[in-house]
Structures are given as structure tokens and as C-alpha cells.
Write an enzyme that holds these catalytic residues in place. Structure first.
Site, PDB file in Angstrom:
ATOM      1  N   TYR A 170      -2.721 -21.495 -14.192  1.00  0.00           N
ATOM      2  CA  TYR A 170      -3.306 -20.168 -14.455  1.00  0.00           C
ATOM      3  C   TYR A 170      -3.133 -19.262 -13.234  1.00  0.00           C
ATOM      4  CZ  TYR A 170      -6.800 -16.518 -15.214  1.00  0.00           C
ATOM      5  OH  TYR A 170      -7.430 -15.305 -15.339  1.00  0.00           O
ATOM      6  N   SER A 225     -14.266 -10.559 -10.224  1.00  0.00           N
ATOM      7  CA  SER A 225     -13.697 -10.226 -11.526  1.00  0.00           C
ATOM      8  C   SER A 225     -14.759 -10.233 -12.622  1.00  0.00           C
ATOM      9  CB  SER A 225     -12.609 -11.242 -11.876  1.00  0.00           C
ATOM     10  OG  SER A 225     -12.187 -11.110 -13.218  1.00  0.00           O
ATOM     11  N   GLN A 277     -14.876  -5.754 -10.096  1.00  0.00           N
ATOM     12  CA  GLN A 277     -13.769  -5.310 -10.946  1.00  0.00           C
ATOM     13  C   GLN A 277     -14.217  -5.270 -12.392  1.00  0.00           C
ATOM     14  OE1 GLN A 277     -12.119  -7.830 -13.059  1.00  0.00           O
ATOM     15  NE2 GLN A 277     -10.980  -6.197 -14.084  1.00  0.00           N
ATOM     16  N   TYR A 298     -13.313  -4.666 -16.486  1.00  0.00           N
ATOM     17  CA  TYR A 298     -12.454  -4.502 -17.644  1.00  0.00           C
ATOM     18  C   TYR A 298     -13.217  -3.649 -18.660  1.00  0.00           C
ATOM     19  CZ  TYR A 298      -9.164  -8.164 -16.209  1.00  0.00           C
ATOM     20  OH  TYR A 298      -8.222  -8.902 -15.542  1.00  0.00           O
ATOM     21  N   ARG A 357       1.353 -15.323 -21.469  1.00  0.00           N
ATOM     22  CA  ARG A 357       1.618 -16.214 -20.335  1.00  0.00           C
ATOM     23  C   ARG A 357       1.856 -17.609 -20.888  1.00  0.00           C
ATOM     24  NH1 ARG A 357      -3.738 -13.354 -17.841  1.00  0.00           N
ATOM     25  NH2 ARG A 357      -2.838 -11.247 -17.865  1.00  0.00           N
ATOM     26  N   LYS A 416      -7.028   0.253 -10.485  1.00  0.00           N
ATOM     27  CA  LYS A 416      -6.082  -0.847 -10.273  1.00  0.00           C
ATOM     28  C   LYS A 416      -5.089  -0.940 -11.424  1.00  0.00           C
ATOM     29  CE  LYS A 416      -6.023  -5.890  -9.530  1.00  0.00           C
ATOM     30  NZ  LYS A 416      -5.212  -6.307 -10.698  1.00  0.00           N
ATOM     31  N   ARG A 420       1.733 -10.581 -14.476  1.00  0.00           N
ATOM     32  CA  ARG A 420       1.127 -11.289 -15.606  1.00  0.00           C
ATOM     33  C   ARG A 420       1.004 -10.422 -16.857  1.00  0.00           C
ATOM     34  NH1 ARG A 420      -1.517 -15.826 -14.485  1.00  0.00           N
ATOM     35  NH2 ARG A 420      -3.395 -15.418 -15.706  1.00  0.00           N
TER      36      ARG A 420
END
Length: 377
Positions: free
Chosen positions: A24, A106, A127, A129, A164, A251, A278
Site C-alpha cells: 500500500y 490523514s 488533511q 477529503y 492501484r 494539495k 497513485r
């Protein structure tokens, strides 16, 4: 073994972390062409060697978004850090704090915002999302504010999840599934397994118990696959910035036109990034885009970069091309997987030593003096 470079930590982590979690951290999308280019394109940049200059009293200290840093390197937000090593986000945050560099947590972390805040003494960055469940996003922002995070890093390049192949073949999940393949991977990493048994932090603790309808692993799996928001657009930055009310970093900028668009948002910085190779395989490397983006907007917004940094020399090259700060993801994950908190510190020490020595051999004493005049063209 002697640990002299980041690759030494990578080799050690490969032996100590279950394959699905090492892969990962160590993979990109599709053919992994952009992932490889992120590293390889650094090697094409040559530095000017200078001699007979005073190399005493050197300093790597500078600032990133107005915060004093011991060197212009932050720990990047990385998902599932706590599966590289038990309590990984907490340990990495502590190592970064002691070293004097920023740590970025994250959204998809194993340890929660509160877990990290309770075990550190200085503000870290968070961070974000943007997900379909806007109430959950509002709550995340408010939790980061309550934890006194000093910057919000808004990721722009994950409206859709890049394919991925390694993760799909490994059947990646946190915690791992109980299939024969996964049981074998864990059983052959006894140190990791014993450590995981000793912590309650084995799933996405920012989400479980906070998002509507997510109280266990089964509901978490279906929730996460549906939540990344393809509707995310520039107009969303406005309400996020207003709700947050603090320093904002964008970002995922990897194009000059997008960098120019970012200027109108009022953000404090942008990160030149392709998500570590990624997301869009075939996109240009991050380092190849630093100079054009910095030339276009660097006088109006702080430009940072991530992707492919494996040494202090890489950091210096990014600074010479116009970046004000850099981020390391895989290097600190390798250190964490290899040795836990001391491994993160070791990764930072390696980069600091390489950065300091290269700066001196290029004829400069202050990292703030790094510029294009140090590049051989």
C-alpha cells in the site's frame, strides 16, 4: 545492518510489515509510470559544486505557512499509517514534533484526530477529503479545530480513487481480512502482529463512530467505497475555508492553469503533487512541475511539493526550483515500518544530514538562499 539512506529503511520495513500494507505504501496506479517518474526525474537535475566558500554556521531553519520549521520538510498525510506500525500516526506525530517539522494527519488514518492530539503537545496539520456526507465533513473540520490543528490540507485530486493493482490483488483492508493469504502475511510478521494486539487502534478511527451508520467494519467498507465525491469543484473551497477559518493548503496541484485557479481561493499554500503517482498514471512527475508552477504563481502564494523525495538532495533540488517546503510520505513510512518512532526520527535525520551537506557543497550556508543559481544547466 547499517542504516545510511532511506532505501535501508525501506528494505527493513519490507521484512517487518505484512505485504498488503507494505505494498500500500510502496505502489502507484496502473503501470506505476508516474510513481517511478517521481523518483527518476530528480536524478536528471544536476547541482553546481562550489569551492572555497565559508561553510560555517549553516542553518536549515525556515518557515512553512508562517510556522517555524527546523528544515523545510513536513510529514505528508498518508492513509493507514497505523497499519505500518501499531499507533503509527501517534508515533510519527511525536517524532515530527521533537524534530521540529510539521506532521499532517490523514482523514483515512488509523489513529483519530483526538488520539494524536491527546499524545502531542504542539499543533499538527490535518488533511481533509471532501466526501458525500457533508455533515461528516463539517464534523471533521470542527474536530480538527477543537484539536487546535494549525493548518487544514485540502486534497483536491481524489474525487475518484485511482486503480492501484497491488491493493486490489492483496485485498487490502484495515484490519486485514481473515483469509488464508492474509492470515499467513500477518503470521510471518510476529513483531507486527503482537504490537497490533496491544493497541485498540486497528481501523479508521476518524470515521467509525463518527459517520452516520458506520459503527462496525462491515458498514465502514460499504461507506468508504461510496463516499469520495466526484462533484468536488473550485466552489467547494470557499465554504471549506469559511468553515475552517484558519490556514489552508491545497494539495494536488500539478498544472499551471490549476495553480492560477488556486490563487483566487485565498489559500495560504499549494502543494505540487500527483498523489504519489497513485491517481493519474501518465501524469508528469511532481518535480518536473515545480518550476513552471513556482514561476507562474510563486510570488503570490507559497508553493510546496511532494512526490518522489528520497533524500536531502531531492529536498534541495525542489527548493532550488522554487518550492518553499517539501513533504515526505514513503520515507517516513519506511522508517515507521522498520523501527517505529525511532525509525521516523532516523528518516528525518538522514534527510537533514544529506540536505545540510549538499547545501554546503553547493556553496550556501542558509537554506533560505537556495535558488536556481545552484543548479547546473
Amino acid at each position: 545492518m547499517s542504516i545510511l539512506e532511506i532505501d535501508d529503511l525501506k528494505k527493513m520495513a519490507r521484512r517487518r510489515v505484512p505485504k498488503m500494507f507494505f505494498d500500500y505504501a510502496d505502489s502507484g496506479a496502473w503501470t506505476e509510470g508516474t510513481y517511478r517518474a517521481n523518483e527518476e526525474d530528480f536524478h536528471k537535475i544536476k547541482l553546481r559544486q562550489r569551492v572555497l566558500v565559508d561553510m560555517s554556521n549553516r542553518s536549515l531553519e525556515t518557515t512553512m505557512i508562517g510556522e517555524k520549521v527546523s528544515m523545510p520538510v513536513a510529514l505528508a498525510p498518508t492513509g493507514m499509517t497505523g497499519m505500518q506500525h501499531p499507533d503509527g500516526e501517534i508515533l510519527a506525530a511525536q517524532a515530527a514534533e521533537e524534530f521540529g517539522v510539521p506532521f499532517t494527519l490523514s482523514t483515512m488514518s488509523i489513529c483519530s484526530i483526538e488520539d494524536v492530539a491527546e499524545r502531542t503537545t504542539k499543533p499538527f496539520w490535518f488533511q481533509l477529503y471532501v466526501l458525500r456526507d457533508k455533515d461528516f465533513v463539517f464534523n471533521l473540520i470542527d474536530r480538527a479545530k477543537a484539536a487546535k490543528c494549525s493548518a487544514l490540507v485540502l486534497t483536491l485530486d481524489l474525487q475518484l480513487l485511482g486503480q492501484r493493482h497491488k491493493d486490489l490483488r492483496n485485498g487490502l483492508s484495515a484490519p486485514p481480512k481473515f483469509t488464508p493469504k492474509h492470515v499467513w502475511q500477518v503470521a510471518t510478521r510476529p513483531r507486527w502482529a503482537v504490537g497490533m494486539l496491544g493497541t485498540p487502534r486497528r481501523t479508521f478511527r476518524n470515521i467509525v463512530g463518527h459517520a452516520k451508520g458506520v459503527g462496525d467494519l462491515a458498514s465502514l467498507s460499504s461507506w468508504t467505497t461510496e463516499q469520495f465525491d466526484p462533484h468536488l469543484s473550485w466552489k467547494d473551497v470557499e465554504w471549506i475555508k469559511e468553515r475552517w477559518g484558519g490556514k489552508l493548503i491545497l494539495k494536488g496541484i500539478n498544472d499551471v492553469d490549476d495553480a492560477k485557479m488556486a490563487l483566487s481561493t485565498g489559500a495560504d499554500a499549494i502543494i505540487v503533487s500527483n498523489h504519489g503517482g497513485r491517481q493519474l498514471d501518465g501524469a508528469p512527475s511532481s518535480i518536473s512541475m515545480v518550476e513552471p508552477i513556482a514561476d507562474a504563481v510563486g510570488d503570490r502564494i507559497e508553493v510546496h511539493m511532494d512526490g518522489g523525495i528520497r533524500s536531502g538532495q531531492d529536498v534541495l533540488k525542489a527548493l532550488c526550483l522554487g518550492a518553499r517546503g517539501t513533504y515526505i510520505g514513503r520515507p517516513f513510512l519506511y522508517g515507521l515500518g522498520a523501527l517505529g518512532k525511532p525509525g521516523v526520527t532516523k528518516a528525518l535525520e538522514i534527510i537533514r544530514k544529506e540536505l545540510d551537506m549538499t547545501l554546503a557543497l553547493c556553496g550556501k550556508r542558509l537554506i533560505t538562499d537556495a535558488g536556481k543559481d545552484m543548479l547546473h544547466r
